[in-house]
Design a protein around this motif. Sequence first.
Motif, PDB file in Angstrom:
ATOM      1  N   UNK A 164       0.836  -1.196   0.000  1.00  0.00           N
ATOM      2  CA  UNK A 164       0.000   0.000   0.000  1.00  0.00           C
ATOM      3  C   UNK A 164       0.873   1.249   0.000  1.00  0.00           C
ATOM      4  N   UNK A 165       0.511   2.197  -0.853  1.00  0.00           N
ATOM      5  CA  UNK A 165       1.233   3.472  -0.924  1.00  0.00           C
ATOM      6  C   UNK A 165       0.273   4.610  -0.615  1.00  0.00           C
ATOM      7  N   UNK A 166       0.791   5.613   0.114  1.00  0.00           N
ATOM      8  CA  UNK A 166       0.009   6.811   0.399  1.00  0.00           C
ATOM      9  C   UNK A 166       0.966   7.990   0.480  1.00  0.00           C
ATOM     10  N   UNK A 167       0.487   9.124   0.996  1.00  0.00           N
ATOM     11  CA  UNK A 167       1.314  10.329   1.045  1.00  0.00           C
ATOM     12  C   UNK A 167       2.303  10.281   2.204  1.00  0.00           C
ATOM     13  N   UNK A 168       3.590  10.271   1.883  1.00  0.00           N
ATOM     14  CA  UNK A 168       4.636  10.454   2.880  1.00  0.00           C
ATOM     15  C   UNK A 168       4.557   9.520   4.065  1.00  0.00           C
ATOM     16  N   UNK A 169       4.851  10.042   5.244  1.00  0.00           N
ATOM     17  CA  UNK A 169       4.934   9.245   6.458  1.00  0.00           C
ATOM     18  C   UNK A 169       3.559   8.886   7.022  1.00  0.00           C
ATOM     19  N   UNK A 170       2.511   9.453   6.456  1.00  0.00           N
ATOM     20  CA  UNK A 170       1.178   9.139   6.967  1.00  0.00           C
ATOM     21  C   UNK A 170       0.869   7.654   6.898  1.00  0.00           C
ATOM     22  N   UNK A 171       1.548   6.954   5.989  1.00  0.00           N
ATOM     23  CA  UNK A 171       1.160   5.566   5.763  1.00  0.00           C
ATOM     24  C   UNK A 171       1.493   4.641   6.918  1.00  0.00           C
ATOM     25  N   UNK A 172       2.149   5.116   7.979  1.00  0.00           N
ATOM     26  CA  UNK A 172       2.478   4.242   9.103  1.00  0.00           C
ATOM     27  C   UNK A 172       1.804   4.673  10.408  1.00  0.00           C
ATOM     28  N   UNK A 173       0.797   5.516  10.341  1.00  0.00           N
ATOM     29  CA  UNK A 173       0.085   5.950  11.538  1.00  0.00           C
ATOM     30  C   UNK A 173      -0.971   4.905  11.890  1.00  0.00           C
ATOM     31  N   UNK A 174      -0.985   4.463  13.139  1.00  0.00           N
ATOM     32  CA  UNK A 174      -1.948   3.464  13.570  1.00  0.00           C
ATOM     33  C   UNK A 174      -3.296   4.109  13.896  1.00  0.00           C
TER      34      UNK A 174
END
Length: 328
Positions: free
Chosen positions: A151-161
């Motif tokens: 899964x890809x998203x914008x920047x570091x947002x992709x690892x927020x729980x």
Amino acid sequence: MQCFILAGGFATRLWPLTEKRAKPLLPLAGKPMIDYLIENIPENLPITISTNAVFQKEFEEWKKNKRKNITLLIEYAERDDQKVGALGAVAQWLTHNNINDDVFLLTGDNYFGFKFQEFLDFFFKEGKNDRTLFVAHDIKDKEKAKQFGVVLSDGMKNKIFNQRILAKDLQEKPLMPLSTIVSTGCYIFPKHTLPKIVAFAEGHPDNLGGVIAHFLHTKEPVDYVIFNESWFDIGSFDAYLEATKALIGNANQCHETATIKQTLCNGSTVIGAHSSLEGSTLTDSVIFEHCSIRNCIIERCVIDNHCTLENIELRGQMLREGTTLRRS
């Protein structure tokens, strides 16, 4: 909303354990794998479980003591090449039953440690129940990520729980993953997307994850949420033992009817009902029901029902039901 569980695969990577047994009915830390899903689904949601003709009787027997709002959908396939495919099975159910509700879709060979109600709450949160939502997991290893949809998203947002995040793209089993965030077998599809699923399934009946990529490429908004709890796609011997270890830790889970004498159990071991062990050493192994083990060393093995083992050493093996191995 209705829940649909895919449970019709032949799971050849786990043969011989799944040669005559549906993978979702494989015992995991003392109970069928699918029970973890059923017990986690809110009581008010009707459930349809899709399986095939080979496993029909097994599922009917399993269903006898379960909640009343479970329906079995039988795909009349007896070999893998006769199946309509995972997405094809979903599409058939949607069309044949004129489904016009939001759909909570689960793959029956996944274990999820989070509460499904929390995921459902995310779907309705902030009035965004018109957008597809799925669960992602940080596998924390790009080599392992190659086996999944990344899964890809914008920047570091992709690892927020525990936050709803807009997905940008989904890489299907990439050779060079750009992230360690992978899609799991847990989705909610709003009812307006169901015709699009049916249409996509006509050309891609076996590509369940591909429908998410298709939605993204056609500008259909898709969100995901990451939970910090355990998740396992139990598609292999190693994944099965890893899931067992995560559930019971470094402990010995022994059924009350099992008998253990002069036997050392190391790591994560499960011993099923009516099994008998004597003079043996077990390490990170699972023993199913009605097994007899005498004077053996067993490491990282899964032993199916009614096996008899005497005076042997066994490592990294799965044994077919009824196997007898003796050495004088």
